[in-house]
Scaffold this motif. Sequence first.
Motif, PDB file in Angstrom:
ATOM      1  N   GLU A  58      -6.149   0.954   8.348  1.00  0.00           N
ATOM      2  CA  GLU A  58      -6.834   0.615   7.109  1.00  0.00           C
ATOM      3  C   GLU A  58      -6.728   1.756   6.098  1.00  0.00           C
ATOM      4  OE1 GLU A  58     -10.827  -0.463   8.022  1.00  0.00           O
ATOM      5  OE2 GLU A  58     -10.263  -2.216   9.223  1.00  0.00           O
ATOM      6  N   ALA A  59      -6.911   2.987   6.572  1.00  0.00           N
ATOM      7  CA  ALA A  59      -6.783   4.141   5.677  1.00  0.00           C
ATOM      8  C   ALA A  59      -5.345   4.281   5.187  1.00  0.00           C
ATOM      9  CB  ALA A  59      -7.236   5.413   6.402  1.00  0.00           C
ATOM     10  N   GLU A  60      -4.393   4.088   6.093  1.00  0.00           N
ATOM     11  CA  GLU A  60      -2.979   4.186   5.749  1.00  0.00           C
ATOM     12  C   GLU A  60      -2.599   3.123   4.713  1.00  0.00           C
ATOM     13  OE1 GLU A  60       0.575   5.247   8.713  1.00  0.00           O
ATOM     14  OE2 GLU A  60      -0.004   3.140   8.804  1.00  0.00           O
ATOM     15  N   ASN A  61      -3.059   1.899   4.918  1.00  0.00           N
ATOM     16  CA  ASN A  61      -2.758   0.820   3.974  1.00  0.00           C
ATOM     17  C   ASN A  61      -3.378   1.086   2.604  1.00  0.00           C
ATOM     18  OD1 ASN A  61      -1.393  -0.470   6.016  1.00  0.00           O
ATOM     19  ND2 ASN A  61      -3.024  -1.937   6.456  1.00  0.00           N
ATOM     20  N   HIS A  62      -4.554   1.677   2.598  1.00  0.00           N
ATOM     21  CA  HIS A  62      -5.198   2.027   1.319  1.00  0.00           C
ATOM     22  C   HIS A  62      -4.332   3.027   0.551  1.00  0.00           C
ATOM     23  CE1 HIS A  62      -7.841   4.467  -1.298  1.00  0.00           C
ATOM     24  NE2 HIS A  62      -8.508   3.332  -1.483  1.00  0.00           N
ATOM     25  N   ASP A  63      -3.817   4.022   1.254  1.00  0.00           N
ATOM     26  CA  ASP A  63      -2.971   5.029   0.610  1.00  0.00           C
ATOM     27  C   ASP A  63      -1.661   4.425   0.119  1.00  0.00           C
ATOM     28  OD1 ASP A  63      -4.862   6.982   1.138  1.00  0.00           O
ATOM     29  OD2 ASP A  63      -3.983   7.535   3.059  1.00  0.00           O
ATOM     30  N   LEU A  64      -1.063   3.533   0.907  1.00  0.00           N
ATOM     31  CA  LEU A  64       0.186   2.891   0.495  1.00  0.00           C
ATOM     32  C   LEU A  64      -0.038   2.002  -0.730  1.00  0.00           C
ATOM     33  CD1 LEU A  64       1.615   1.906   4.002  1.00  0.00           C
ATOM     34  CD2 LEU A  64       2.529   3.647   2.465  1.00  0.00           C
ATOM     35  N   ALA A  65      -1.167   1.291  -0.753  1.00  0.00           N
ATOM     36  CA  ALA A  65      -1.476   0.437  -1.896  1.00  0.00           C
ATOM     37  C   ALA A  65      -1.640   1.271  -3.158  1.00  0.00           C
ATOM     38  CB  ALA A  65      -2.742  -0.372  -1.619  1.00  0.00           C
ATOM     39  N   LYS A 122       7.281  12.206   0.892  1.00  0.00           N
ATOM     40  CA  LYS A 122       6.112  12.065   1.750  1.00  0.00           C
ATOM     41  C   LYS A 122       5.133  11.034   1.195  1.00  0.00           C
ATOM     42  CE  LYS A 122       5.748  16.493   4.177  1.00  0.00           C
ATOM     43  NZ  LYS A 122       4.870  17.644   4.457  1.00  0.00           N
ATOM     44  N   ILE A 123       4.417  10.375   2.117  1.00  0.00           N
ATOM     45  CA  ILE A 123       3.334   9.465   1.731  1.00  0.00           C
ATOM     46  C   ILE A 123       2.149  10.306   1.263  1.00  0.00           C
ATOM     47  CG2 ILE A 123       1.716   7.714   2.559  1.00  0.00           C
ATOM     48  CD1 ILE A 123       3.815   6.946   4.649  1.00  0.00           C
ATOM     49  N   ASP A 124       1.576   9.917   0.129  1.00  0.00           N
ATOM     50  CA  ASP A 124       0.400  10.632  -0.385  1.00  0.00           C
ATOM     51  C   ASP A 124      -0.838  10.117   0.333  1.00  0.00           C
ATOM     52  OD1 ASP A 124       1.939  12.039  -2.246  1.00  0.00           O
ATOM     53  OD2 ASP A 124       1.875  10.359  -3.659  1.00  0.00           O
ATOM     54  N   TYR A 125      -1.276  10.867   1.328  1.00  0.00           N
ATOM     55  CA  TYR A 125      -2.467  10.457   2.073  1.00  0.00           C
ATOM     56  C   TYR A 125      -3.702  10.959   1.336  1.00  0.00           C
ATOM     57  CZ  TYR A 125       0.232   8.814   6.065  1.00  0.00           C
ATOM     58  OH  TYR A 125       1.073   8.108   6.883  1.00  0.00           O
ATOM     59  N   TYR A 126      -4.291  10.082   0.532  1.00  0.00           N
ATOM     60  CA  TYR A 126      -5.489  10.459  -0.199  1.00  0.00           C
ATOM     61  C   TYR A 126      -6.688  10.523   0.741  1.00  0.00           C
ATOM     62  CZ  TYR A 126      -2.442   9.035  -4.022  1.00  0.00           C
ATOM     63  OH  TYR A 126      -1.377   8.914  -4.886  1.00  0.00           O
ATOM     64  N   LEU A 127      -6.710   9.628   1.715  1.00  0.00           N
ATOM     65  CA  LEU A 127      -7.763   9.658   2.734  1.00  0.00           C
ATOM     66  C   LEU A 127      -7.280  10.508   3.906  1.00  0.00           C
ATOM     67  CD1 LEU A 127      -8.813   5.891   2.746  1.00  0.00           C
ATOM     68  CD2 LEU A 127      -9.957   7.790   1.608  1.00  0.00           C
ATOM     69  N   PRO A 128      -8.141  11.312   4.486  1.00  0.00           N
ATOM     70  CA  PRO A 128      -7.717  12.168   5.606  1.00  0.00           C
ATOM     71  C   PRO A 128      -7.366  11.332   6.842  1.00  0.00           C
ATOM     72  CG  PRO A 128     -10.098  12.274   5.307  1.00  0.00           C
ATOM     73  CD  PRO A 128      -9.557  11.501   4.148  1.00  0.00           C
ATOM     74  N   ILE A 129      -6.116  11.463   7.303  1.00  0.00           N
ATOM     75  CA  ILE A 129      -5.643  10.713   8.463  1.00  0.00           C
ATOM     76  C   ILE A 129      -5.085  11.706   9.481  1.00  0.00           C
ATOM     77  CG2 ILE A 129      -3.941   9.042   9.299  1.00  0.00           C
ATOM     78  CD1 ILE A 129      -4.113   7.601   6.708  1.00  0.00           C
ATOM     79  N   PRO A 130      -5.483  11.617  10.744  1.00  0.00           N
ATOM     80  CA  PRO A 130      -4.926  12.518  11.773  1.00  0.00           C
ATOM     81  C   PRO A 130      -3.523  12.075  12.190  1.00  0.00           C
ATOM     82  CG  PRO A 130      -6.485  11.002  12.776  1.00  0.00           C
ATOM     83  CD  PRO A 130      -6.526  10.734  11.303  1.00  0.00           C
ATOM     84  N   VAL A 131      -2.515  12.468  11.416  1.00  0.00           N
ATOM     85  CA  VAL A 131      -1.136  12.062  11.692  1.00  0.00           C
ATOM     86  C   VAL A 131      -0.674  12.717  12.996  1.00  0.00           C
ATOM     87  CG1 VAL A 131       1.231  12.064  10.845  1.00  0.00           C
ATOM     88  CG2 VAL A 131      -0.671  11.785   9.248  1.00  0.00           C
ATOM     89  N   GLY A 132      -0.268  11.879  13.955  1.00  0.00           N
ATOM     90  CA  GLY A 132       0.062  12.371  15.284  1.00  0.00           C
ATOM     91  C   GLY A 132       1.493  12.837  15.463  1.00  0.00           C
ATOM     92  N   TRP A 133       2.375  12.561  14.491  1.00  0.00           N
ATOM     93  CA  TRP A 133       3.765  13.001  14.617  1.00  0.00           C
ATOM     94  C   TRP A 133       4.299  13.328  13.230  1.00  0.00           C
ATOM     95  CZ3 TRP A 133       8.120   9.105  14.133  1.00  0.00           C
ATOM     96  CH2 TRP A 133       7.695   7.976  13.429  1.00  0.00           C
ATOM     97  N   GLU A 134       5.306  14.177  13.194  1.00  0.00           N
ATOM     98  CA  GLU A 134       5.784  14.707  11.922  1.00  0.00           C
ATOM     99  C   GLU A 134       6.242  13.616  10.966  1.00  0.00           C
ATOM    100  OE1 GLU A 134       9.074  17.935  10.250  1.00  0.00           O
ATOM    101  OE2 GLU A 134       8.860  17.571  12.401  1.00  0.00           O
ATOM    102  N   MET A 135       6.959  12.601  11.503  1.00  0.00           N
ATOM    103  CA  MET A 135       7.479  11.543  10.639  1.00  0.00           C
ATOM    104  C   MET A 135       6.395  10.588  10.167  1.00  0.00           C
ATOM    105  SD  MET A 135      10.495  12.298  10.079  1.00  0.00           S
ATOM    106  CE  MET A 135      10.805  10.860   9.095  1.00  0.00           C
ATOM    107  N   ASN A 167       2.447  -0.089   8.788  1.00  0.00           N
ATOM    108  CA  ASN A 167       2.730  -1.341   8.066  1.00  0.00           C
ATOM    109  C   ASN A 167       4.026  -1.142   7.291  1.00  0.00           C
ATOM    110  OD1 ASN A 167       2.864  -3.562   6.324  1.00  0.00           O
ATOM    111  ND2 ASN A 167       0.630  -3.671   6.105  1.00  0.00           N
ATOM    112  N   GLN A 168       5.128  -1.535   7.901  1.00  0.00           N
ATOM    113  CA  GLN A 168       6.426  -1.250   7.313  1.00  0.00           C
ATOM    114  C   GLN A 168       6.721  -2.132   6.097  1.00  0.00           C
ATOM    115  OE1 GLN A 168       9.491   0.277  10.185  1.00  0.00           O
ATOM    116  NE2 GLN A 168       8.182   1.700   9.081  1.00  0.00           N
ATOM    117  N   LEU A 169       6.135  -3.315   6.029  1.00  0.00           N
ATOM    118  CA  LEU A 169       6.333  -4.158   4.857  1.00  0.00           C
ATOM    119  C   LEU A 169       5.686  -3.530   3.620  1.00  0.00           C
ATOM    120  CD1 LEU A 169       5.834  -7.758   6.282  1.00  0.00           C
ATOM    121  CD2 LEU A 169       7.914  -6.398   6.112  1.00  0.00           C
ATOM    122  N   LEU A 170       4.455  -3.050   3.793  1.00  0.00           N
ATOM    123  CA  LEU A 170       3.794  -2.347   2.697  1.00  0.00           C
ATOM    124  C   LEU A 170       4.516  -1.029   2.417  1.00  0.00           C
ATOM    125  CD1 LEU A 170       1.484  -2.614   0.731  1.00  0.00           C
ATOM    126  CD2 LEU A 170      -0.039  -1.556   2.413  1.00  0.00           C
ATOM    127  N   GLY A 171       5.089  -0.430   3.481  1.00  0.00           N
ATOM    128  CA  GLY A 171       5.859   0.795   3.308  1.00  0.00           C
ATOM    129  C   GLY A 171       7.103   0.572   2.459  1.00  0.00           C
TER     130      GLY A 171
END
Length: 535
Positions: free
Chosen positions: A366-373, A389-402, A409-413
């Motif tokens: 949900e946080a990721e989709n908000h940032d993509l939108a 890079k994706i602009d993560y406005y909401l703090p997200i604990p990204v587990g891997w570098e990519m 959500n690759q469609l929204l991506g």
Amino acid sequence: MTVRHSLHAGASPFQTAFLSFGKPALIWIGLGLGSLLIARLNLLFDGDVGAVITVIGVTLILGLSMLRPRISLCVLVFLALAIEQYPKEYGWTKDLYYHNNINNTFRALSGISVTPLEVHLLLIVAGLLLSFLMLKEPRVPPIAAKPLLFYSSGIVFFVLYGLFRGGEFLPALWEVRGIILLVLLMVSVPQLIRTEAHVAQMIWVVIAGLGFRAIEVVYHYANANFTFVGGEGGWGSHEDAGMLGILLVFTYAQRLHKIGQKQQLVLTLLVVPIIFAILAADRRTVYPVLFSALVLVGVLQPPDVQRKLMRTTLKAGIVFALYLGVFWNSRSDGIWVMPARSIREGIAGADEAGAEESFSSNLYREAENHDLARMTRERPLLGSGYGVKIDYYLPIPVGWEMGFYIPHNQLLGVFAKTGIVGFVIFILFYLSVLAEISYGFAVLVKDKYLRAVLVFAGVALMNHLVYSFYDLALFHYRCNVFLGALLGVAATILAIESEHKKSAPPTTPMERKKYDTPAEWLLNPHEEGVPQLTA
């Protein structure tokens, strides 16, 4: 001269040279040189058997790709499907790094950011190009050739656009390398899979690769007493459930068309392992995948078969609704409760007490989709481009570098990375492929088995799109190899049937007018002159 010519007819230049020198002599020379090579490699790698096997394997694949590219392609598809992209510690294939970058396996090769899978495919493409140059073989157009070219050009443009905007090349390559695999396979497979027998062989390879995965997943699940202890939130890889679900739909399509072949028998024997493997994977995405795939199967059928399917679906729907009503609020981890729980979590969301992993996963997305939108609103026309890079406005604990480049959500991506322009190109490409498959099924193809294979390719495409909405289908190599192989096979089927159609003149002028393109059929599917298919 005539005898020699007949022996070498259809052979590649390498095969011709091999036959000219005489097989026995070359076999003995090869055994001798091979023994010396193995001894030398063993000394060179200080007795590292794994390294020696890797070098020998690459050499064999190189030779196979040049001498027998079709067999090499079958090996590639089997290995890609049977070996996990991200091996688990308990996995049978954890020591086979087919999907890993070579520099991660061999630290000395630090500059080679390419996987054995990609090297294998490039060797096949090289052998294919060489055969075209030397033997002048006819080309088979890929399915939706013009939209595919347009889509590929769009990918190149948005990579360059992202680099122009300050993006990084390697992350951009990581974002699109799965798509590159898909495109290369869509183009290469029809050049190697040329006959109906070849089509059946490729489907056997797909069944073997996914059947191996199903059996392994069920083994681990049973070994853990049908629990998820040690399974890391589900046995097997994320993408296994969707691909196995599509294989289940293909099994249904074969039975629906009453195809009495060995494949149907083998698939029937695999039904129970496949169902248990899907349940053991415990992935919510498989249920919308199955639903959309079954809808497509129903839409493709002629009206009388559709009526039968509607009656069957109504009865099955009542039973399934009762099942959901009984187990909707259950907190059990029992195997028969899991589908109801997964569907409930997909619709109503998971609560923190009931399913911690699903709850945190939903929050992350949900946080990721908000940032993509938000990214799409800032750059609606062309997006940010790949490599940015994706602009993560909401703090997200990204587990891997990519994770800073590739969203779940690759469609929204796609929308965020390529804007309205890129998203329209993306959708038109997949709709064009689906239209050609539907046209082939409804108009061109009469053989029941080939029609079932077209259904297989169509539902695989639906799996790809639906799975992309929830997870990393556009990025995962195995998903793209699976889809690329089946779409390549579909192109072969359409090419074969188009040739049959050309050799047999239409029975009426109306048929000749209306069957030229899929677009004409889509505009006038039920007008006079268009034969209605029967079961």
